[in-house]
Design a protein around this motif. Sequence first.
Motif, mmCIF file in Angstrom:
data_model
loop_
_atom_site.group_PDB
_atom_site.id
_atom_site.type_symbol
_atom_site.label_atom_id
_atom_site.label_comp_id
_atom_site.label_asym_id
_atom_site.label_seq_id
_atom_site.Cartn_x
_atom_site.Cartn_y
_atom_site.Cartn_z
ATOM 1 N N ALA A 273 0.842 -1.201 0.000
ATOM 2 C CA ALA A 273 0.000 0.000 0.000
ATOM 3 C C ALA A 273 0.871 1.242 0.000
ATOM 4 C CB ALA A 273 -0.901 -0.003 1.238
ATOM 5 N N GLY A 274 0.312 2.327 -0.535
ATOM 6 C CA GLY A 274 1.010 3.607 -0.521
ATOM 7 C C GLY A 274 1.985 3.764 -1.671
ATOM 8 N N ASP A 275 3.033 4.521 -1.438
ATOM 9 C CA ASP A 275 3.986 4.861 -2.506
ATOM 10 C C ASP A 275 4.611 3.639 -3.163
ATOM 11 O OD1 ASP A 275 3.464 7.443 -1.788
ATOM 12 O OD2 ASP A 275 5.547 8.007 -1.407
ATOM 13 N N VAL A 276 4.793 2.563 -2.402
ATOM 14 C CA VAL A 276 5.468 1.385 -2.956
ATOM 15 C C VAL A 276 4.552 0.577 -3.868
ATOM 16 C CG1 VAL A 276 4.864 -0.297 -1.142
ATOM 17 C CG2 VAL A 276 7.065 -0.463 -2.321
ATOM 18 N N ALA A 277 3.237 0.775 -3.755
ATOM 19 C CA ALA A 277 2.271 -0.055 -4.466
ATOM 20 C C ALA A 277 1.910 0.540 -5.829
ATOM 21 C CB ALA A 277 1.006 -0.224 -3.631
ATOM 22 N N GLU A 278 1.557 -0.327 -6.748
ATOM 23 C CA GLU A 278 1.057 0.085 -8.059
ATOM 24 C C GLU A 278 -0.312 -0.567 -8.264
ATOM 25 O OE1 GLU A 278 2.098 -0.683 -12.726
ATOM 26 O OE2 GLU A 278 3.765 -0.172 -11.383
ATOM 27 N N PHE A 279 -1.341 0.257 -8.242
ATOM 28 C CA PHE A 279 -2.718 -0.220 -8.392
ATOM 29 C C PHE A 279 -3.301 0.301 -9.704
ATOM 30 C CE2 PHE A 279 -7.291 0.806 -7.663
ATOM 31 C CZ PHE A 279 -7.760 -0.496 -7.708
ATOM 32 N N ALA A 280 -3.858 -0.608 -10.497
ATOM 33 C CA ALA A 280 -4.461 -0.246 -11.784
ATOM 34 C C ALA A 280 -3.475 0.515 -12.663
ATOM 35 C CB ALA A 280 -5.740 0.569 -11.568
ATOM 36 N N GLY A 281 -2.214 0.110 -12.614
ATOM 37 C CA GLY A 281 -1.196 0.699 -13.469
ATOM 38 C C GLY A 281 -0.615 2.001 -12.981
ATOM 39 N N ALA A 282 -1.059 2.474 -11.813
ATOM 40 C CA ALA A 282 -0.585 3.774 -11.315
ATOM 41 C C ALA A 282 0.014 3.613 -9.922
ATOM 42 C CB ALA A 282 -1.731 4.779 -11.272
ATOM 43 N N PRO A 283 1.175 4.232 -9.658
ATOM 44 C CA PRO A 283 1.731 4.222 -8.303
ATOM 45 C C PRO A 283 0.934 5.136 -7.398
ATOM 46 C CG PRO A 283 3.068 5.583 -9.745
ATOM 47 C CD PRO A 283 2.005 4.961 -10.609
ATOM 48 N N GLY A 284 1.158 5.001 -6.069
ATOM 49 C CA GLY A 284 0.440 5.840 -5.100
ATOM 50 C C GLY A 284 0.878 7.281 -5.215
ATOM 51 N N GLY A 285 1.696 7.736 -4.270
ATOM 52 C CA GLY A 285 2.328 9.038 -4.437
ATOM 53 C C GLY A 285 1.726 10.187 -3.682
ATOM 54 N N ILE A 286 0.473 10.054 -3.176
ATOM 55 C CA ILE A 286 -0.088 11.155 -2.401
ATOM 56 C C ILE A 286 -0.675 10.610 -1.103
ATOM 57 C CG2 ILE A 286 -0.517 12.630 -4.400
ATOM 58 C CD1 ILE A 286 -3.451 11.925 -4.230
ATOM 59 N N TRP A 287 -0.723 11.459 -0.112
ATOM 60 C CA TRP A 287 -1.102 11.075 1.249
ATOM 61 C C TRP A 287 -2.485 10.413 1.319
ATOM 62 C CZ3 TRP A 287 2.170 11.888 5.510
ATOM 63 C CH2 TRP A 287 1.603 11.644 6.777
ATOM 64 N N PRO A 288 -3.565 10.999 0.750
ATOM 65 C CA PRO A 288 -4.883 10.357 0.873
ATOM 66 C C PRO A 288 -4.927 8.958 0.254
ATOM 67 C CG PRO A 288 -5.111 12.624 0.097
ATOM 68 C CD PRO A 288 -3.657 12.282 0.019
ATOM 69 N N VAL A 289 -4.225 8.750 -0.861
ATOM 70 C CA VAL A 289 -4.185 7.426 -1.486
ATOM 71 C C VAL A 289 -3.491 6.436 -0.560
ATOM 72 C CG1 VAL A 289 -3.192 6.079 -3.381
ATOM 73 C CG2 VAL A 289 -4.334 8.255 -3.856
ATOM 74 N N ALA A 290 -2.353 6.839 0.010
ATOM 75 C CA ALA A 290 -1.620 5.955 0.912
ATOM 76 C C ALA A 290 -2.476 5.558 2.112
ATOM 77 C CB ALA A 290 -0.332 6.635 1.378
ATOM 78 N N MET A 291 -3.213 6.499 2.664
ATOM 79 C CA MET A 291 -4.056 6.202 3.819
ATOM 80 C C MET A 291 -5.177 5.233 3.444
ATOM 81 S SD MET A 291 -4.284 9.867 5.799
ATOM 82 C CE MET A 291 -5.094 9.164 7.227
ATOM 83 N N GLY A 292 -5.830 5.492 2.309
ATOM 84 C CA GLY A 292 -6.919 4.625 1.888
ATOM 85 C C GLY A 292 -6.445 3.218 1.587
#
Length: 414
Positions: A273-292
């Motif tokens: 989860a978060g910056d290290v993860a790639e979901f649906a072809g896109a990396p995380g990179g922002i705080w709300p995405v990492a939290m979710g």
Amino acid sequence: MNHSAEPGIVIIGLGPAGLMALEGARDHNGDVPVTIVSGEPHYAYFRPRLSHLLGSEILPEQIAVKPRVWYEERGANVLLGRTARAIDIEHRAVVLDDGASLPAQAVVMACGSSPFIPPLPGRDREGVFSLRTAADARAITEACRRARTVCVVGAGPLGLEAAWALAKLDLKVHLLEHGSRLLAKMLDEPASQMLADIVARAGIELHLSASSESVTPHGVRLAGGREVPGEVVLFSTGVRPNPELARLAGISVNRGVVVDAHMRTSEPWIFAAGDVAEFAGAPGGIWPVAMGQGKVAGANAATAGALTEYTAVPPSYTLMVMGTRIFTIGEAQAEEGAGLTTIVSEDAARGIRRKLVLRGSRLVGGLLFGDLAKSDKIRDGVERGIELPVAELGTASDYSQVMEMLVRALTASA
């Protein structure tokens, strides 16, 4: 030697994703052992506020997300200043830097990202930094005590905040932005200009359309040959995921660690989860995405059977940049046309700009600059794809009226 004989959940990393992985796990299972491994000697802090540590006596604990007791109340065993060396797939364990092994029923990789410094000639000289940790902030502060000029390369939110903090230290600060305006992916052109005016009033020299060519002994040389002075050079040019643990373990990696909607990797008992993860072809990179993502990963790591799914939402940012509060979501930077309608309210004297973006009658973006009133309503409206009454839109003449319509529509759909 094992730290625990009972397999539990091992969370690798303690940024927003790791923090929320603990929260998600405890929401579903109050008994499973949870161990968090963090390379930093501090509990999770607000990384966007790292600039507050520059030249100040503020401690990392003062920008902490949660106090130590919060972790204790959730029964987490937090190993600070420790790193995970490997994930042992065969024995279902995480191997630490001292060779100790943590048996795991599930692992959540929340190991974040690292600063990206462009491979420019001269970047290895003394006085060149990136800002990603509290230790970085201390090193930059120490270097600036011996300097008169600083060149900040990259004018994203962290670069802007760093330039602002360094300018307060009576340093001459130059700020380089590769693009033609500030925060072009978040702000529309008028808001970018308002921000540029704030930069100028702070005494910071802004260089737009600045392409760095090399780091020199005295600063940064731009394409075309001009040299921008900087005894200290601070790169704020983005981050790259840290997928090495996954790659070594044979887990599927693209730009980041590939995950599904449950935040599972190619190894079903390992989540990311978060910056290290790639979901649906896109990396995380922002705080709300990492939290979710972190909360979903933690919940699923603690749950047998039915799995929680992560649903991507339009990117949103809530920032404090150079003393100015900014909120932006969805297609905030869009201009009128191509099926889009914009409703704008601006008070230039007070440095305030408000904007809603509609595609047809559906809210698809919003921007608040200098005043965050009702940002929660705008976020809800965009994330839920709220449709405003077409008939009323035809008679609405200003921003306030459309906001009132949005509030009514949200209430009606609750």
